[in-house]
Design an enzyme around this catalytic site. Structure first.
Site, PDB file in Angstrom:
ATOM      1  CG  ASP A   1      -9.969  -3.769  -6.762  1.00  0.00           C
ATOM      2  OD1 ASP A   1      -9.867  -4.033  -7.956  1.00  0.00           O
ATOM      3  OD2 ASP A   1      -9.540  -4.518  -5.852  1.00  0.00           O
TER       4      ASP A   1
ATOM      5  CD  GLU B   1      -4.547  -2.617 -12.586  1.00  0.00           C
ATOM      6  OE1 GLU B   1      -5.294  -1.728 -13.037  1.00  0.00           O
ATOM      7  OE2 GLU B   1      -4.785  -3.820 -12.707  1.00  0.00           O
TER       8      GLU B   1
ATOM      9  NE  ARG C   1       0.533  -2.634  -2.553  1.00  0.00           N
ATOM     10  CZ  ARG C   1       0.167  -2.989  -1.332  1.00  0.00           C
ATOM     11  NH1 ARG C   1       1.080  -3.366  -0.461  1.00  0.00           N
ATOM     12  NH2 ARG C   1      -1.104  -2.992  -0.979  1.00  0.00           N
TER      13      ARG C   1
HETATM   14  O1  TRH Z   1      -2.929  -1.769  -3.058  1.00  0.00           O
HETATM   15  P1  TRH Z   1      -2.462  -2.300  -4.343  1.00  0.00           P
HETATM   16  O2  TRH Z   1      -1.528  -3.398  -4.285  1.00  0.00           O
HETATM   17  O3  TRH Z   1      -3.724  -2.707  -5.187  1.00  0.00           O
HETATM   18  C1  TRH Z   1      -3.793  -3.857  -6.011  1.00  0.00           C
HETATM   19  C2  TRH Z   1      -3.445  -3.524  -7.413  1.00  0.00           C
HETATM   20  O4  TRH Z   1      -4.173  -2.445  -7.953  1.00  0.00           O
HETATM   21  C3  TRH Z   1      -3.660  -4.716  -8.286  1.00  0.00           C
HETATM   22  O5  TRH Z   1      -3.299  -4.414  -9.603  1.00  0.00           O
HETATM   23  C4  TRH Z   1      -5.103  -5.137  -8.176  1.00  0.00           C
HETATM   24  O6  TRH Z   1      -5.364  -6.160  -9.029  1.00  0.00           O
HETATM   25  C5  TRH Z   1      -5.324  -5.510  -6.731  1.00  0.00           C
HETATM   26  O7  TRH Z   1      -5.091  -4.374  -5.912  1.00  0.00           O
HETATM   27  C6  TRH Z   1      -6.702  -6.026  -6.480  1.00  0.00           C
HETATM   28  O8  TRH Z   1      -1.732  -1.151  -5.183  1.00  0.00           O
HETATM   29  P2  TRH Z   1      -2.276   0.159  -5.948  1.00  0.00           P
HETATM   30  O9  TRH Z   1      -3.025  -0.221  -7.164  1.00  0.00           O
HETATM   31  O10 TRH Z   1      -1.146   1.044  -6.142  1.00  0.00           O
HETATM   32  O11 TRH Z   1      -3.304   0.813  -4.954  1.00  0.00           O
HETATM   33  C7  TRH Z   1      -2.928   1.478  -3.802  1.00  0.00           C
HETATM   34  C8  TRH Z   1      -3.859   2.637  -3.546  1.00  0.00           C
HETATM   35  O12 TRH Z   1      -3.671   3.121  -2.236  1.00  0.00           O
HETATM   36  C9  TRH Z   1      -3.621   3.797  -4.484  1.00  0.00           C
HETATM   37  O13 TRH Z   1      -4.842   4.406  -4.814  1.00  0.00           O
HETATM   38  C10 TRH Z   1      -2.799   4.754  -3.648  1.00  0.00           C
HETATM   39  C11 TRH Z   1      -3.394   4.519  -2.295  1.00  0.00           C
HETATM   40  N1  TRH Z   1      -2.540   4.868  -1.154  1.00  0.00           N
HETATM   41  C12 TRH Z   1      -2.956   5.854  -0.312  1.00  0.00           C
HETATM   42  O14 TRH Z   1      -4.009   6.475  -0.540  1.00  0.00           O
HETATM   43  N2  TRH Z   1      -2.196   6.147   0.772  1.00  0.00           N
HETATM   44  C13 TRH Z   1      -1.023   5.508   1.040  1.00  0.00           C
HETATM   45  O15 TRH Z   1      -0.364   5.821   2.041  1.00  0.00           O
HETATM   46  C14 TRH Z   1      -0.596   4.500   0.119  1.00  0.00           C
HETATM   47  C15 TRH Z   1       0.707   3.792   0.368  1.00  0.00           C
HETATM   48  C16 TRH Z   1      -1.375   4.199  -0.958  1.00  0.00           C
END
Ligand code: TRH
Length: 399
Positions: free
Chosen positions: A25, A286, A284
């Site tokens: 989010d 979105e 993983r």
């Molecule tokens: O963290 P998530 O599993 O978020 C989830 C999904 O978006 C899901 O669809 C939603 O419904 C739920 O939250 C509430 O995965 P996502 O979406 O990939 O988000 C991770 C964020 O973290 C993304 O913006 C990338 C960021 N990130 C970093 O900034 N640094 C890191 O080291 C990593 C691994 C990720």
């Protein structure tokens, strides 16, 4: 000057973000906010209810400050209910209000919007889905009877009938430069305390927990050349640390030809670089799936789990679009490994098949990326939509 004029034209945009769990989010809202400010000169106010999670992806954010500006975006702590009626009413009128990812904005703020003249453009930025019905629902409005306001549904997506995907101007150039610049990559890996040159295959693994992961690890141990798997701090890293406690001290654990390292959670722009620096990315949720697209490397998506396996329908919809133009064998290998990874079924055979196609997948991904970029980027599509819906509102810029 151009930016100032644009700001006057668009007024203030207020984005509401509630962190349900994980980082998706805030990850999406933060990228969108930065891009609207930097590329469209819009004054953006981002209201977030969890600054601690926010700080993980953007270390410049102070988790103690209820009002701060970072990267040209005003960040406000979304105060906990109840007793905040006054807070919402004293906020400057916004020209555009975005309720991100099904968060619900407070009633007191809705009343505030309803009193505004002219009324703001109220948008619900929806979750990402590749399902066909999204095409027909994007940009529809729903009258919010009790407030005499319309709410529009803005869907990100993979077709030209949706709002597109988040993609910053010059991102491709930036990533291509990084991929071509061996010294920059070496410096990047050094910061993570990894001697990257030692490994023939480098993978990043950002995943929810996985019951079959051990089998895959065993398979990687048998790989004919050295494999590196970097895992960001979090759920899976914690699970693995039960067996290898030294992982949590940042130590490299080597099991035959596989080396595993838990790395710190990176700031968002560095995570983009990590995806570009690896040969395969497990992503993983979105946001990371879309970033993996832009990195142009083979990727595997673990979709956010929902009750009654509703997520598997979404996954199929994604695979239908993504694999549509793949040669049959490539599509089979991709589908099989994705399904195994998401259904937590046996992984070894499907990995072997998937692995044998990596060069073809990388090539295909570049074409798929071009196809998606032809739909325009989400922030620009949003601005375009707003322009069509609301007419210049210079008063808002004075607030
Ligand atoms: O963290 P998530 O599993 O978020 C989830 C999904 O978006 C899901 O669809 C939603 O419904 C739920 O939250 C509430 O995965 P996502 O979406 O990939 O988000 C991770 C964020 O973290 C993304 O913006 C990338 C960021 N990130 C970093 O900034 N640094 C890191 O080291 C990593 C691994 C990720």
């Amino acid at each position: 000057m151009r930016q100032l004029n644009q700001a006057a034209e668009y007024g203030l945009w207020r984005i509401f973000c509630s962190v349900v769990d994980n980082f998706g989010d805030i990850g999406i809202c933060w990228r969108l906010s930065r891009q609207l400010a930097a590329e469209h000169g819009i004054r953006v106010q981002l209201l977030v209810d969890d600054l601690v999670s926010f700080k993980r992806i953007c270390p410049q954010v102070s988790s103690q400050s209820s009002r701060q500006t970072v990267a040209g975006v005003e960040i406000l702590q979304w105060p906990a209910e109840p007793g905040t009626k006054q807070y919402w009413q004293q906020l400057a009128p916004a020209a555009v209000v975005i309720e991100a990812l099904a968060c619900t904005i407070p009633d007191a703020y809705k009343q505030h919007m309803a009193r505004q003249q002219p009324a703001p453009l109220w948008l619900n930025l929806e979750y990402l889905s590749a399902e066909r019905w999204v095409d027909g629902c994007h940009a529809l409005s729903s009258p919010q009877g009790q407030y005499a306001l319309n709410k529009y549904f803005f869907f990100p997506g993979f077709s030209n009938k949706t709002g597109g995907l988040l993609y910053e101007k010059n991102l491709q150039q930036k990533l291509d430069q990084f991929i071509a610049d061996k010294a920059a990559q070496q410096a990047f890996w050094q910061k993570l305390e990894v001697v990257a040159a030692e490994f023939q295959l480098k993978m990043s693994l950002f995943a929810y927990s996985h019951s079959q992961f051990n089998n895959l690890m065993q398979q990687w141990q048998q790989h004919p050349a050295k494999v590196l798997c970097v895992i960001p701090q979090g759920e899976l890293a914690n699970e693995l640390s039960g067996r290898f406690p030294e992982l949590l001290n940042g130590e490299l654990v080597t099991l035959h030809n596989l080396s595993i390292k838990v790395i710190p959670f990176l700031a968002q722009p560095d995570y983009d670089l990590l995806l570009a620096a690896c040969d395969v990315n497990f992503v993983r949720g979105e946001d990371s799936i879309i970033r993996a697209h832009w990195a142009g490397r083979p990727f595997v998506w673990q979709i956010y789990r929902q009750q009654e396996n509703a997520h598997l329908v979404k996954l199929q919809a994604f695979l239908d679009r993504y694999c549509q133009h793949m040669p049959a064998l490539l599509a089979d290998a991709t589908r099989q490994f994705y399904m195994a990874w998401n259904a937590e079924s046996e992984l070894v055979l499907s990995w072997q098949k998937f692995y044998s196609f990596l060069p073809q997948i990388a090539e295909y991904n570049r074409l798929w990326r071009q196809q998606l970029l032809a739909n325009g980027d989400l922030a620009s599509n949003l601005v375009h939509f707003a322009k069509k819906k609301f007419i210049i509102t210079p008063n808002f810029s004075q607030q």
